[in-house]
Scaffold this motif. Structure first.
Motif, PDB file in Angstrom:
ATOM      1  N   LYS A  98      -9.241  -4.626   3.830  1.00 32.78           N
ATOM      2  CA  LYS A  98      -8.903  -3.786   5.185  1.00 32.78           C
ATOM      3  C   LYS A  98      -8.923  -4.176   6.365  1.00 32.78           C
ATOM      4  CE  LYS A  98     -12.478  -0.933   2.347  1.00 32.78           C
ATOM      5  NZ  LYS A  98     -13.117   0.176   2.123  1.00 32.78           N
ATOM      6  N   LEU A 101      -5.243  -4.844   6.264  1.00 33.43           N
ATOM      7  CA  LEU A 101      -4.237  -3.570   6.746  1.00 33.43           C
ATOM      8  C   LEU A 101      -4.367  -3.277   7.374  1.00 33.43           C
ATOM      9  CD1 LEU A 101      -2.228  -2.248   5.452  1.00 33.43           C
ATOM     10  CD2 LEU A 101      -4.771  -0.474   3.540  1.00 33.43           C
ATOM     11  N   ARG A 102      -5.381  -3.293   8.486  1.00 29.99           N
ATOM     12  CA  ARG A 102      -5.804  -2.031   9.746  1.00 29.99           C
ATOM     13  C   ARG A 102      -4.840  -3.233  10.582  1.00 29.99           C
ATOM     14  NH1 ARG A 102     -10.948  -1.285   8.875  1.00 29.99           N
ATOM     15  NH2 ARG A 102     -11.753  -3.458   9.188  1.00 29.99           N
ATOM     16  N   PRO A 147      -9.875   0.394  -5.193  1.00 27.00           N
ATOM     17  CA  PRO A 147     -10.077   0.337  -3.080  1.00 27.00           C
ATOM     18  C   PRO A 147     -10.282  -1.083  -3.512  1.00 27.00           C
ATOM     19  CG  PRO A 147     -12.188   0.435  -5.449  1.00 27.00           C
ATOM     20  CD  PRO A 147     -10.434   0.997  -6.053  1.00 27.00           C
ATOM     21  N   LEU A 148     -10.077  -1.083  -2.163  1.00 25.23           N
ATOM     22  CA  LEU A 148      -9.934  -2.455  -1.460  1.00 25.23           C
ATOM     23  C   LEU A 148     -10.936  -2.408  -0.804  1.00 25.23           C
ATOM     24  CD1 LEU A 148      -6.606  -1.620   1.384  1.00 25.23           C
ATOM     25  CD2 LEU A 148      -6.565  -2.562  -0.951  1.00 25.23           C
ATOM     26  N   GLU A 175     -13.190  -5.595   1.828  1.00 25.73           N
ATOM     27  CA  GLU A 175     -13.388  -5.486   3.264  1.00 25.73           C
ATOM     28  C   GLU A 175     -11.958  -6.156   4.012  1.00 25.73           C
ATOM     29  OE1 GLU A 175     -15.240  -3.356   4.858  1.00 25.73           O
ATOM     30  OE2 GLU A 175     -15.453  -2.723   2.862  1.00 25.73           O
ATOM     31  N   GLU A 235       0.681  -1.169   0.330  1.00 24.38           N
ATOM     32  CA  GLU A 235      -0.525   0.206  -0.098  1.00 24.38           C
ATOM     33  C   GLU A 235       0.834   1.067  -0.313  1.00 24.38           C
ATOM     34  OE1 GLU A 235      -4.020   1.402   0.390  1.00 24.38           O
ATOM     35  OE2 GLU A 235      -3.151  -0.368   0.191  1.00 24.38           O
TER      36      GLU A 235
END
Length: 219
Positions: free
Chosen positions: A151, A154-155, A145-146, A148, A87
């Motif tokens: 995401k 990644l978080r 866009p990623l 869910e 990213e």
């Protein structure tokens, strides 16, 4: 061979001390909003730079130390957090595609500061550097866009990077404690005399608000 954190912090303080004799008090209007990098910074607390030290002096050191932490986190990310690294690589490529990048390549004393001065009421700017940068940024396509799931993953990696940054930051603060004496010596030699001179000048102007040599004194 990679330099140790102790060596990097020592060299950062050395560089800041070499710059310190060139510091001069700002003569422009101060900003209303505090610097997010310096306000309440544990780095500045560890270095012994309190609120009585001018922000420009603080910023020159906090930015140099932040660079050390950022570099350590970047290495950790490259080795352990592949999704976050991908990213970041995409974002870096996007940044390189921008035609105008005024915030890049600044000296540590200016890195992270607002690009434009505070506007004067009733006198708007014809243009601002930040506005031009935002316009250039809008011309670059957004990242894809990623999902869910992506995401969430990644978080999780961002959380791990934050934890590592906090760990390195605490270690750097511990190292800075050993440099307090020479940091304070630099403040005493180069900063305090200029502040005292400003206060003396202010005192003189308050004691004699009107120039006795003024050929046109106020009635």
């Amino acid at each position: 061979m990679e330099r140790s954190l102790e060596t990097q912090v020592s060299q950062a303080v050395d560089a800041w001390l070499r710059w310190l004799p060139r510091w001069e008090p700002a003569t422009h209007r101060g900003r209303v909003a505090p610097c997010r990098r310096c306000f309440g910074s544990p780095v500045l607390s560890a270095a012994g730079l309190g609120a009585d030290v001018p922000h420009g002096v603080q910023h020159g050191l906090s930015t140099r130390i932040k660079t050390i932490v950022d570099h350590a986190v970047a290495e950790y990310t490259a080795l352990n957090l592949p999704m976050l690294q991908a990213e970041l690589d995409q974002q870096a490529a996007r940044n390189r595609a921008r035609s105008y990048r005024p915030a890049e390549g600044l000296e540590p004393e200016f890195d992270g500061l607002p690009l434009d001065p505070e506007p004067t009421p009733g006198a708007p700017f014809l243009f601002t550097l930040s506005g031009l940068a935002a316009q250039a940024d809008s011309d670059v396509p957004e990242l894809p866009p990623l999902s869910e799931e992506a995401k969430a993953a990644l978080r999780q990696e961002v959380g791990l990077a934050d934890d590592y940054a906090n760990m390195v930051g605490r270690e750097v603060c511990t190292i800075l404690l050993h440099h307090r004496l020479r940091i304070q010596a630099g403040i005493t030699e180069y900063v305090e005399p200029q502040i005292e001179a400003m206060l003396d000048e202010l005192t003189r102007s308050l004691d004699a608000p009107f120039d006795p040599n003024d050929p046109h004194p106020l009635p």
